[in-house]
Design a protein around this motif. Structure first.
Motif, PDB file in Angstrom:
ATOM      1  N   ASP A 318       0.859  -1.445   0.146  1.00 60.55           N
ATOM      2  CA  ASP A 318       0.494   0.281  -0.019  1.00 60.55           C
ATOM      3  C   ASP A 318       0.773   1.500   0.014  1.00 60.55           C
ATOM      4  OD1 ASP A 318      -2.492  -1.148  -0.249  1.00 60.55           O
ATOM      5  OD2 ASP A 318      -2.131  -1.541   2.256  1.00 60.55           O
ATOM      6  N   LYS A 321      -0.638   4.782  -1.022  1.00 62.14           N
ATOM      7  CA  LYS A 321      -1.376   5.547  -0.473  1.00 62.14           C
ATOM      8  C   LYS A 321      -0.696   6.659  -0.007  1.00 62.14           C
ATOM      9  CE  LYS A 321      -5.078   2.221   1.101  1.00 62.14           C
ATOM     10  NZ  LYS A 321      -5.512   1.149   2.113  1.00 62.14           N
ATOM     11  N   VAL A 322       0.523   5.542   0.403  1.00 64.76           N
ATOM     12  CA  VAL A 322       1.685   7.522   0.246  1.00 64.76           C
ATOM     13  C   VAL A 322       1.708   8.826   0.143  1.00 64.76           C
ATOM     14  CG1 VAL A 322       3.427   7.877   1.989  1.00 64.76           C
ATOM     15  CG2 VAL A 322       2.694   6.024   2.721  1.00 64.76           C
ATOM     16  N   ASN A 323       2.095   8.284  -1.014  1.00 63.84           N
ATOM     17  CA  ASN A 323       2.217   9.106  -1.720  1.00 63.84           C
ATOM     18  C   ASN A 323       0.691   9.978  -2.372  1.00 63.84           C
ATOM     19  OD1 ASN A 323       4.654   8.808  -2.486  1.00 63.84           O
ATOM     20  ND2 ASN A 323       4.014   7.143  -4.543  1.00 63.84           N
ATOM     21  N   ASP A 324      -0.399   9.540  -2.392  1.00 62.58           N
ATOM     22  CA  ASP A 324      -1.825   9.774  -2.659  1.00 62.58           C
ATOM     23  C   ASP A 324      -2.304  10.852  -1.217  1.00 62.58           C
ATOM     24  OD1 ASP A 324      -1.858   8.192  -5.023  1.00 62.58           O
ATOM     25  OD2 ASP A 324      -3.096   6.920  -4.194  1.00 62.58           O
ATOM     26  N   THR A 325      -1.718  10.684   0.085  1.00 61.30           N
ATOM     27  CA  THR A 325      -2.371  10.690   1.053  1.00 61.30           C
ATOM     28  C   THR A 325      -1.211  12.195   1.632  1.00 61.30           C
ATOM     29  OG1 THR A 325      -1.421   9.291   2.509  1.00 61.30           O
ATOM     30  CG2 THR A 325      -3.950   9.138   1.385  1.00 61.30           C
ATOM     31  N   LEU A 326       0.292  12.130   1.471  1.00 64.12           N
ATOM     32  CA  LEU A 326       0.907  12.622   1.168  1.00 64.12           C
ATOM     33  C   LEU A 326       1.833  13.618   1.144  1.00 64.12           C
ATOM     34  CD1 LEU A 326       2.247  10.675   5.077  1.00 64.12           C
ATOM     35  CD2 LEU A 326       0.424  12.428   4.663  1.00 64.12           C
ATOM     36  N   TYR A 611     -14.714   0.536  -2.837  1.00 64.04           N
ATOM     37  CA  TYR A 611     -15.111   1.013  -1.271  1.00 64.04           C
ATOM     38  C   TYR A 611     -16.086   1.761  -1.364  1.00 64.04           C
ATOM     39  CZ  TYR A 611      -9.851   2.252  -2.496  1.00 64.04           C
ATOM     40  OH  TYR A 611      -8.084   1.898  -2.571  1.00 64.04           O
TER      41      TYR A 611
END
Length: 704
Positions: A318, A321-326, A611
Motif C-alpha cells: 500500500d 496510499k502514501v503518495n496519494d495522501t502525503l 470502497y
C-alpha cells in the motif's frame, strides 16, 4: 666611385632589405596559411568528434535502460492500473527528462500520457512497422528529436507500447558551447597572426628568421600536439595528457587550456551519465540495470563454485496510499529510509538495488542453504515492524517478499527475477506482511495463464464461448422476472474455464470489447424471443467491463443492438462495478449519462466489496444495487453481516433504488431477505446459471 659604391650599397641594401622583407612576408604568409589550415582542421575534428562521442554515448545509455522500463511497466499495464502507471511515469520523467512520454495498448490506443488530465486518452498513434520484429526501435522525428518505441511485455507477448520523445536541446547546447570555445580561441589566434605579420614588414631578415623559428616553436609544434590530443580525446582516451612542452603564451596557450578544460568537462559529463545509468538517483542504490548485471556475475560465479543464490523481490504494501495522501516528497523520503534499513539487515557482500517505485531487489550470494535466505527474510520483516520516522511522522508499512533460488527456480537472471516477482505476489495473496518462496505450483499457474492467452484469441472463432442465464426472482411472489447473462468458455484445450480466470485475461489482451459485443448481441436476441413468447416484461441483466467504457463506440453499439432486436430499453439492466467509476474520467460519466437518458437501467454490481463510496450513489444514475453473495452467505450466522445487509437495503430504498441479493442458497436466507423487504434475489436456491434451453424450460414451467 665611393659615392657610387655608397649609392650602390644603399640601393643594394634597400633591394636586399626589400627582398628580405618580401621573403619574410612570404615565409610568414606560408606559415600563417599552414597554421590556419591546421587550426581549421582542429576545429572541425573537435566539434565533430566531441559531438559524435557524446550523442553516441547518450543513445547507447538510453537503449541500455529499456529493459528496466519494460520490466517496471509490465504489471501496471497488465492490470490496467492507470493511477500506478502515472506514478511510474512520474519516476521515469524525473530520471530520463523526456520531452514527452506515452503508454498505448497493442492497437496503438493511448492509455495515459503520464499527466493527471490525461487528455490524450483514447487517441491513437502509429506503431512503427520495424517494431513488430524488434524489442525497441530508435528514430528521429522532423524536429531532430530522438524517439524511442518499445514493447512492454514478456518475450514475444507484449501487453502494450511506450513512446518516449527526447529533446536534443541539451546535446545541441553542449556542442555549440564546444564550438564557441574553439572559435573564440582560433579567432584570437588569427588576430595574433595579423599582428605578427605587420611587425614582420619592418624587421630585417635575421629578425624574420628568428621570428620564423620562434613561430615554429611557439605555434606549429603546440598545434600539432593539440591535434594529436584531439584525436586521442575523440577516440575516447579522455585521460590523455598534453605534453608539458606546450607552454606557448597568449592565444595558443589559451587554446591549449580550453582543450584541456573541454576534455575535463566531457570526462565529468561521461562519469555523470554512467552514474545515472547504473545507480538510482533517489536512494543511490544500484538500479535495475546494474542489479541485473551483478546477478549475472553472481550466477556465473555460483556455477563455477556450485553455490546457492537467493533473489528477494521486496515490495512495500500500500505504498501508493502514501503518495496519494502525503505527497510524492514524503514518499521519496520514505523510500530513502527503506533503502537504509535494507542495507542494515543484509550482509556486507550482498547487493541491495532499487528496481523502481517501491520495489527493491536483494541478491544473496554464497548461501550455505535455503534456511539462510529464510532467516534474512524474517529479519527484513522484523526490521519493518517498527515505524519509519518521516517529517515528524511515524509511518508504519508492511512488506511482501518473494524469494527465488538459483539453480532451483531458474538459471538466468530474467527467469529468477520473474519467479521472485511471482513469489512476491503470492505473499500478497497470503495476506501481505510475509514472505513466500517460488514453487512449482506458482510456475504452473503462470504457464497456464500464458496458454490461456493463446487459446482465448480464437475462442470466438472456434465457437467455444456460450452464454448461460441465471434467473432473477421477485421476492414478492417468487416468480422469475428476468435473468443475468453470464459468459462461459468450454475450451477444447482446458475444458471449462472459470470467468474469474479468463475475463481479466481478455481485458488485458484487449479482446474484451469483441467478447462484450458477442454477449450483448446474443443475449439481446434471446431476451427478445422470451419477451415475445413467454414474459412480455422479461428483463435482461448484462455485465459491462470497465475496459469496455474505453471504447467511444460503446453507447452507439448498445443503441444499435437495441434497435436491431427491437427491445424496450427499460427491460435492459447494465451492471457495472466500482472499478468503472474509480478512474474518474469524464467520458465514463458521459457514457453513463447517455445510457441513463436512453432509459436503460444501471445496476451497481458487487456492492460492499470495494470502497462502496456513498458519493457514487449520489452522483451516478443507478437504478438498483446488487449485494455481493459474500454478505448474503453469512446473514444467518453473522449478526454484523445481517446488520450490513439490512442497512444497505434501507439505504438503497431511501435513494429510490431497487435491491438484488446475490448468492441465495437456503430457505432461511430467503425468508430473512423477504423480511428486510429486499426486492429481487438470485442464487443456487432458485437455479444455477444454465444454458439457453434449460432456462427456457424454467420459464415454461412457471407460465404453464
Amino acid at each position: 666611385m665611393p659615392k657610387f659604391f655608397n649609392k650602390l650599397s644603399t640601393q643594394f641594401v634597400f633591394s636586399f632589405a626589400l627582398t628580405a622583407s618580401t621573403l619574410v612576408i612570404f615565409v610568414l604568409g606560408l606559415v600563417a596559411f599552414l597554421i590556419l589550415d591546421r587550426t581549421q582542421k582542429l576545429q572541425n575534428e573537435l566539434t565533430a568528434s566531441f559531438s559524435e562521442t557524446y550523442l553516441n554515448d547518450s543513445e547507447a545509455i538510453l537503449k541500455s535502460n529499456l529493459r528496466y522500463i519494460n520490466l517496471r511497466l509490465f504489471n501496471p499495464i497488465y492490470e490496467f492500473d492507470i493511477s500506478l502507471l502515472n506514478d511510474e511515469l512520474y519516476q521515469l520523467k524525473g530520471w530520463l527528462k523526456p520531452k514527452s512520454i506515452l503508454i498505448t495498448d497493442l492497437t496503438g490506443t493511448i492509455i495515459t500520457d503520464g499527466t493527471e488530465a490525461n487528455r490524450n486518452y483514447g487517441k491513437s498513434i502509429v506503431i512503427p512497422e520495424p517494431l513488430k520484429d524488434k524489442q525497441s526501435y530508435l528514430t528521429h522525428n522532423d524536429q531532430g528529436q530522438r524517439v524511442i518505441f518499445a514493447k512492454i511485455g514478456i518475450e514475444h507477448k507484449p501487453v502494450g507500447y511506450i513512446r518516449i520523445v527526447f529533446s536534443q536541446e541539451k546535446d545541441q547546447i553542449l556542442v555549440a558551447r564546444l564550438q564557441d570555445d574553439v572559435n573564440s580561441s582560433i579567432t584570437k589566434f588569427h588576430q595574433a597572426l595579423i599582428i605578427v605579420g605587420a611587425i614582420g614588414l619592418f624587421v630585417i631578415l635575421i629578425v624574420s628568421v628568428l621570428l620564423g623559428v620562434k613561430a615554429r616553436k611557439s605555434f606549429s609544434k603546440p598545434i600539432a600536439e593539440m591535434t594529436k590530443a584531439a584525436k586521442e580525446f575523440a577516440a575516447g582516451n579522455l585521460n590523455y595528457q598534453i605534453p608539458a612542452k606546450v607552454q606557448a603564451r597568449n592565444e595558443v596557450d589559451q587554446l591549449s587550456a580550453s582543450l584541456k578544460q573541454m576534455a575535463n568537462d566531457i570526462s565529468i559529463a561521461k562519469n555523470q551519465i554512467q552514474q545515472q545509468a547504473h545507480f538510482d538517483h533517489l536512494t543511490g542504490l544500484p538500479n535495475r540495470f546494474l542489479s541485473m548485471d551483478r546477478l549475472k556475475q553472481s550466477i556465473d560465479e555460483a556455477k563455477r563454485k556450485d553455490e546457492i543464490i537467493a533473489v528477494m523481490f521486496f515490495d512495500l504494501d500500500d505504498f501508493k496510499k502514501v503518495n496519494d495522501t502525503l505527497g510524492h516528497d514524503v514518499g521519496d523520503k520514505l523510500l530513502i529510509e527503506v533503502a537504509n534499513r535494507l542495507i542494515q539487515v543484509t550482509r556486507l557482500g550482498d547487493t541491495v538495488g532499487r528496481l523502481g517505485g517501491d520495489e527493491f531487489i536483494i541478491l544473496l550470494a554464497d548461501l550455505p542453504s535455503m534456511i539462510e535466505a529464510q532467516l534474512i527474510a524474517e529479519k527484513l520483516l522484523e526490521q519493518f515492524r517498527s515505524p519509519l520516522p518521516i517529517e515528524n511522522r511515524e509511518l508504519l508499512l508492511t512488506t511482501s517478499i518473494g524469494v527465488a533460488l538459483y539453480p532451483n527456480d531458474g538459471e538466468d537472471p530474467q527467469t529468477i527475477l520473474q519467479n521472485a516477482d511471482t513469489a512476491m505476489y503470492r505473499a500478497k495473496e497470503l495476506g501481505r506482511n510475509t514472505y513466500s518462496f517460488f514453487t512449482k505450483e506458482l510456475n504452473e499457474k503462470v504457464t497456464r495463464r500464458l496458454n490461456i492467452e493463446e487459446q482465448l484469441h480464437n475462442a470466438l472463432k472456434k465457437h467455444e464461448l456460450e452464454i448461460y442465464y441465471q434467473p432473477i426472482v421477485s421476492l414478492k411472489n417468487d416468480k422469475i422476472t428476468g435473468a443475468e447473462a453470464l459468459l462461459r468458455w468450454n475450451s477444447s484445450e482446458f475444458g471449462q474455464v472459470s470467468p474469474e480466470e479468463f475475463i481479466p485475461i481478455a481485458e488485458q489482451l484487449g479482446v474484451i470489447n469483441e467478447i462484450g459485443h458477442f454477449v450483448l448481441s446474443h443475449s439481446f436476441s434471446q431476451a427478445k424471443y422470451w419477451q415475445e413468447n413467454y414474459l412480455s416484461e422479461f428483463t435482461l441483466s448484462v455485465n459491462l467491463s470497465p475496459l469496455q467504457f474505453r471504447s467511444m463506440e460503446l453507447v452507439n453499439n448498445i443503441q444499435g443492438l437495441l434497435q436491431k432486436h427491437q427491445l424496450k430499453n427499460s427491460t435492459i439492466n447494465l451492471e457495472i462495478t466500482e472499478g468503472t467509476l474509480i478512474t474518474g474520467y469524464s467520458h465514463v460519466e458521459e457514457a453513463l449519462q447517455e445510457l441513463c437518458d436512453m432509459k436503460l437501467n444501471i445496476y451497481m454490481d458487487d456492492f460492499g466489496t470495494g470502497y462502496s463510496s456513498l458519493s457514487y450513489l449520489r452522483n451516478y444514475p443507478f437504478t438498483a444495487l446488487k449485494i455481493d453473495k459474500s454478505f448474503i452467505s453469512d446473514i444467518t450466522d453473522d449478526p454484523s453481516d445481517l446488520g450490513l445487509v439490512r442497512a444497505t437495503i434501507a439505504m438503497a430504498h431511501s435513494f429510490q433504488m431497487k435491491v438484488v441479493a446475490e448468492g441465495i442458497e437456503t430457505q432461511q436466507q430467503l425468508e430473512m431477505l423477504k423480511a428486510m423487504k429486499c426486492d429481487y434475489g438470485q442464487g443456487y436456491y432458485f437455479s444455477c446459471p444454465v444454458p439457453r434451453k434449460e432456462f427456457e424450460k424454467l420459464i415454461r414451467d412457471q407460465t404453464t
